[in-house]
Design an enzyme around this catalytic site. Structure first.
Site, PDB file in Angstrom:
ATOM      1  N   CYS A  81      16.164  28.203  -7.819  1.00  0.00           N
ATOM      2  CA  CYS A  81      15.903  26.770  -7.998  1.00  0.00           C
ATOM      3  C   CYS A  81      15.257  26.488  -9.350  1.00  0.00           C
ATOM      4  CB  CYS A  81      15.025  26.270  -6.853  1.00  0.00           C
ATOM      5  SG  CYS A  81      14.486  24.573  -7.069  1.00  0.00           S
ATOM      6  N   HIS A 117      13.013  -7.325  -3.006  1.00  0.00           N
ATOM      7  CA  HIS A 117      14.169  -7.782  -3.774  1.00  0.00           C
ATOM      8  C   HIS A 117      13.858  -7.661  -5.262  1.00  0.00           C
ATOM      9  CE1 HIS A 117      17.557 -10.185  -5.109  1.00  0.00           C
ATOM     10  NE2 HIS A 117      16.706 -10.855  -5.881  1.00  0.00           N
TER      11      HIS A 117
HETATM   12  C1  FAD Z   1      23.434  25.603 -10.335  1.00  0.00           C
HETATM   13  C2  FAD Z   1      22.682  25.347  -9.064  1.00  0.00           C
HETATM   14  C3  FAD Z   1      22.159  24.098  -8.823  1.00  0.00           C
HETATM   15  C4  FAD Z   1      21.449  23.849  -7.655  1.00  0.00           C
HETATM   16  N1  FAD Z   1      20.953  22.598  -7.437  1.00  0.00           N
HETATM   17  C5  FAD Z   1      20.281  22.349  -6.299  1.00  0.00           C
HETATM   18  C6  FAD Z   1      19.725  21.062  -6.056  1.00  0.00           C
HETATM   19  O1  FAD Z   1      19.851  20.149  -6.868  1.00  0.00           O
HETATM   20  N2  FAD Z   1      19.034  20.865  -4.904  1.00  0.00           N
HETATM   21  C7  FAD Z   1      18.875  21.864  -3.983  1.00  0.00           C
HETATM   22  O2  FAD Z   1      18.240  21.638  -2.958  1.00  0.00           O
HETATM   23  N3  FAD Z   1      19.390  23.088  -4.180  1.00  0.00           N
HETATM   24  C8  FAD Z   1      20.087  23.354  -5.310  1.00  0.00           C
HETATM   25  N4  FAD Z   1      20.579  24.610  -5.522  1.00  0.00           N
HETATM   26  C9  FAD Z   1      20.381  25.639  -4.482  1.00  0.00           C
HETATM   27  C10 FAD Z   1      18.961  26.228  -4.545  1.00  0.00           C
HETATM   28  O3  FAD Z   1      18.698  26.688  -5.847  1.00  0.00           O
HETATM   29  C11 FAD Z   1      18.817  27.353  -3.539  1.00  0.00           C
HETATM   30  O4  FAD Z   1      19.207  26.890  -2.262  1.00  0.00           O
HETATM   31  C12 FAD Z   1      17.378  27.840  -3.451  1.00  0.00           C
HETATM   32  O5  FAD Z   1      16.921  28.310  -4.687  1.00  0.00           O
HETATM   33  C13 FAD Z   1      17.291  28.962  -2.409  1.00  0.00           C
HETATM   34  O6  FAD Z   1      16.022  29.474  -2.406  1.00  0.00           O
HETATM   35  P1  FAD Z   1      15.723  30.889  -1.764  1.00  0.00           P
HETATM   36  O7  FAD Z   1      14.250  30.900  -1.601  1.00  0.00           O
HETATM   37  O8  FAD Z   1      16.544  31.141  -0.589  1.00  0.00           O
HETATM   38  O9  FAD Z   1      16.209  31.962  -2.851  1.00  0.00           O
HETATM   39  P2  FAD Z   1      16.079  32.054  -4.404  1.00  0.00           P
HETATM   40  O10 FAD Z   1      15.436  30.845  -4.979  1.00  0.00           O
HETATM   41  O11 FAD Z   1      17.409  32.422  -4.915  1.00  0.00           O
HETATM   42  O12 FAD Z   1      15.087  33.271  -4.632  1.00  0.00           O
HETATM   43  C14 FAD Z   1      15.415  34.587  -4.332  1.00  0.00           C
HETATM   44  C15 FAD Z   1      14.578  35.523  -5.193  1.00  0.00           C
HETATM   45  O13 FAD Z   1      14.666  36.849  -4.688  1.00  0.00           O
HETATM   46  C16 FAD Z   1      14.693  37.761  -5.777  1.00  0.00           C
HETATM   47  N5  FAD Z   1      15.259  39.020  -5.277  1.00  0.00           N
HETATM   48  C17 FAD Z   1      16.509  39.229  -4.806  1.00  0.00           C
HETATM   49  N6  FAD Z   1      16.652  40.501  -4.374  1.00  0.00           N
HETATM   50  C18 FAD Z   1      15.452  41.105  -4.560  1.00  0.00           C
HETATM   51  C19 FAD Z   1      14.965  42.400  -4.292  1.00  0.00           C
HETATM   52  N7  FAD Z   1      15.722  43.329  -3.727  1.00  0.00           N
HETATM   53  N8  FAD Z   1      13.689  42.689  -4.620  1.00  0.00           N
HETATM   54  C20 FAD Z   1      12.891  41.757  -5.210  1.00  0.00           C
HETATM   55  N9  FAD Z   1      13.296  40.499  -5.473  1.00  0.00           N
HETATM   56  C21 FAD Z   1      14.564  40.173  -5.142  1.00  0.00           C
HETATM   57  C22 FAD Z   1      15.554  37.026  -6.795  1.00  0.00           C
HETATM   58  O14 FAD Z   1      15.349  37.539  -8.099  1.00  0.00           O
HETATM   59  C23 FAD Z   1      15.055  35.588  -6.635  1.00  0.00           C
HETATM   60  O15 FAD Z   1      13.989  35.313  -7.502  1.00  0.00           O
HETATM   61  C24 FAD Z   1      21.273  24.895  -6.692  1.00  0.00           C
HETATM   62  C25 FAD Z   1      21.785  26.168  -6.942  1.00  0.00           C
HETATM   63  C26 FAD Z   1      22.482  26.402  -8.118  1.00  0.00           C
HETATM   64  C27 FAD Z   1      23.026  27.774  -8.368  1.00  0.00           C
END
Ligand code: FAD
Length: 460
Positions: A41, A444
């Site tokens: 994100c 409004h």
């Molecule tokens: C281009 C784009 C635009 C987006 N725009 C929006 C938006 O406008 N609004 C919205 O709600 N969502 C949006 N999203 C989706 C949103 O970014 C994700 O849904 C959100 O970041 C998911 O969060 P998460 O906590 O699941 O994982 P992430 O934020 O992906 O975090 C996972 C973390 O785990 C780490 N990791 C992975 N494997 C390991 C490991 N083995 N050991 C240690 N660390 C590890 C990674 O490096 C990463 O930092 C967008 C996504 C993209 C690609």
């Protein structure tokens, strides 16, 4: 071997707040991150794209200023400055999240890649080159997702862009072909079109935004086409090849054969969970057929005390869903509540211009479920606020239950569509029926005021 009460793998949108709150609740906690704090994100998703979209909107508004009687002269894109502004915002968000973790008592931030070596045991390949083994009572997997490349002949051999690498471009592409006509592809496509790229979007379904209602997809198609974005649907890409200067794409659209020459290709056809390298075979955690971690309604995996949060568990992949996963798990474990992911609202907003704010069911889903429903539609060209501000593109649409008069879902393709949708979401959560909203007193002239007229249309 160091033992913790709680270990979080991945400093994403669920893991970061969870780690802080668990440590603050007195649990000895570690959070392991292989790259940047803040996850997708902050670093490659919402934050950088919305920062750059703001620049693209400024270009669009400058071009349209003449319609409001304002002459602005020649418009020049300073892409270096646009990128720098985006990088500054990302760095600001990332470093403040990192500081927040580092300053939390009882919380250790470990930079490295974690793998399960047993049920509750992890081996961390530290970013400094050494290795560390840790165990914990509770383990939370928050490893997110990454771009999935489709199986297209020649794609693996070329230098294609992903939603992550496109953010590092130093110059505006001459002709960007976007594979995938969904949220990520359309946001980038419209943004780079406004920066001056020629854009071609290739979509395999019969229309863009295949999961949304036909009228929403058609309205956005018209808006993007008017901006000179080329949308090709019903596409099957046969082959992609790159020579020194160009990328050649051969495809069929319906029955028509086409060849396109591009300077860049962006692959935006979906994302795949980051589970392959987690060593899950060493602890027996079950996955679905796409590699997502299977969880129950309280986000616990088949291994007691091991949870999965955010994109890695499948389902709606949004920041606010990952954040809500944290809230559910934290409150259940520390505050002894009984929250589940069952029936939680799943709002979302696509930040094209106009935005598409969505909540609840679509008309398509209401039809499939054979509900007794009615549909209210109001074109933005009938909205006073839209006319006054020269933002008349799109429409508001709501699906209501014909018997209970409750709102079942909404799609708001409009300037500030995400905000208008949120007003309807609050009505849905508070069981405020459409016949009440019809006579609600809104200020409004706001966009929300038009919700009176949206529902007034229903009984005509
Ligand atoms: C281009 C784009 C635009 C987006 N725009 C929006 C938006 O406008 N609004 C919205 O709600 N969502 C949006 N999203 C989706 C949103 O970014 C994700 O849904 C959100 O970041 C998911 O969060 P998460 O906590 O699941 O994982 P992430 O934020 O992906 O975090 C996972 C973390 O785990 C780490 N990791 C992975 N494997 C390991 C490991 N083995 N050991 C240690 N660390 C590890 C990674 O490096 C990463 O930092 C967008 C996504 C993209 C690609």
């Amino acid at each position: 071997m160091e033992h913790y009460d709680a270990i979080i793998i991945g400093a994403g949108q669920a893991g970061t707040p969870l780690a802080k709150r668990l440590a603050e609740a007195g649990k000895k906690t570690a959070i392991i991150e292989k790259r940047y704090v803040g996850g997708t994100c902050i670093n490659d998703g919402c934050t950088p794209t919305k920062a750059m979209i703001a620049s693209a909107r400024a270009v669009y508004q400058a071009r349209k200023a003449t319609e409001l009687g304002v002459e602005v002269g020649a418009i020049k894109i300073n892409f270096e400055k646009i990128k720098q502004r985006k990088d500054d915002i990302v760095n600001q968000f990332r470093s403040s999240s990192e500081k927040g973790l580092k300053n939390t008592k009882g919380l250790e931030l470990i930079f490295g890649t974690a793998r399960f070596s047993d049920k509750k045991e992890l081996t961390i390949s530290l970013n400094n080159g050494s290795e560390k083994k840790v165990t914990a009572e509770w383990i939370f997997i928050n490893t997110g997702a990454k771009t999935a490349a489709p199986d297209i002949e020649g794609l693996a051999e070329i230098n294609y862009l992903t939603s992550t690498t496109i953010l590092d471009l130093e110059t505006v592409p001459e002709h960007l072909v976007v594979i995938g006509g969904n949220y990520i592809g359309l946001e980038f496509g419209q943004m780079f079109n406004r920066f001056g790229s020629k854009i071609t979007v290739l979509e395999k379904s019969s229309g863009i935004l295949a999961k949304e209602d036909q009228d929403i997809s058609s309205a956005l198609t018209e808006i993007l086409t008017d901006e000179k974005i080329e949308l090709i649907t019903d596409v099957k890409i046969n082959k992609i090849a790159q020579d020194k200067k160009h990328i050649n794409i051969t495809l069929t659209s319906g029955k028509t054969w086409k060849e396109i020459t591009a300077s860049h290709i962006l692959v935006a056809t979906g994302r795949t969970p980051q589970t392959a390298d987690l060593g899950l075979e060493n602890c027996g955690i079950k996955l679905d057929d796409k590699g997502h971690i299977l969880v129950d309604e309280k986000l616990e995996t088949n291994i007691k005390g091991v949870y999965a949060l955010g994109d890695v568990k499948g389902g709606p992949a949004f920041t606010h869903i990952a954040y809500n996963d944290y809230a559910i798990v934290y409150r259940n474990l520390i505050e002894d509540t009984n929250y589940t992911i069952h029936d939680r609202p799943v709002p979302y907003c696509m930040f094209t211009d106009p935005q598409l704010g969505r909540i609840g069911i679509s008309e398509k889903e209401a039809k499939e479920k054979k509900l007794n429903y009615k549909v209210a539609v109001l074109l933005m060209s009938y909205v006073a606020r839209g006319i006054e501000t020269n933002e008349t593109l799109g429409l508001m649409k709501a699906i209501v239950d014909a018997d209970s008069k409750k709102i079942l879902g909404a799609a708001v393709l409009a300037s500030e569509g995400g905000e208008i949708m949120s007003v309807l979401q609050m009505a849905m959560e508070g069981d405020i029926t459409y016949d009440r909203i019809r006579y609600c007193v809104f200020a409004h002239p706001t966009y929300s005021e038009s919700l009176n007229n949206l529902f007034m249309n229903l009984d005509k």
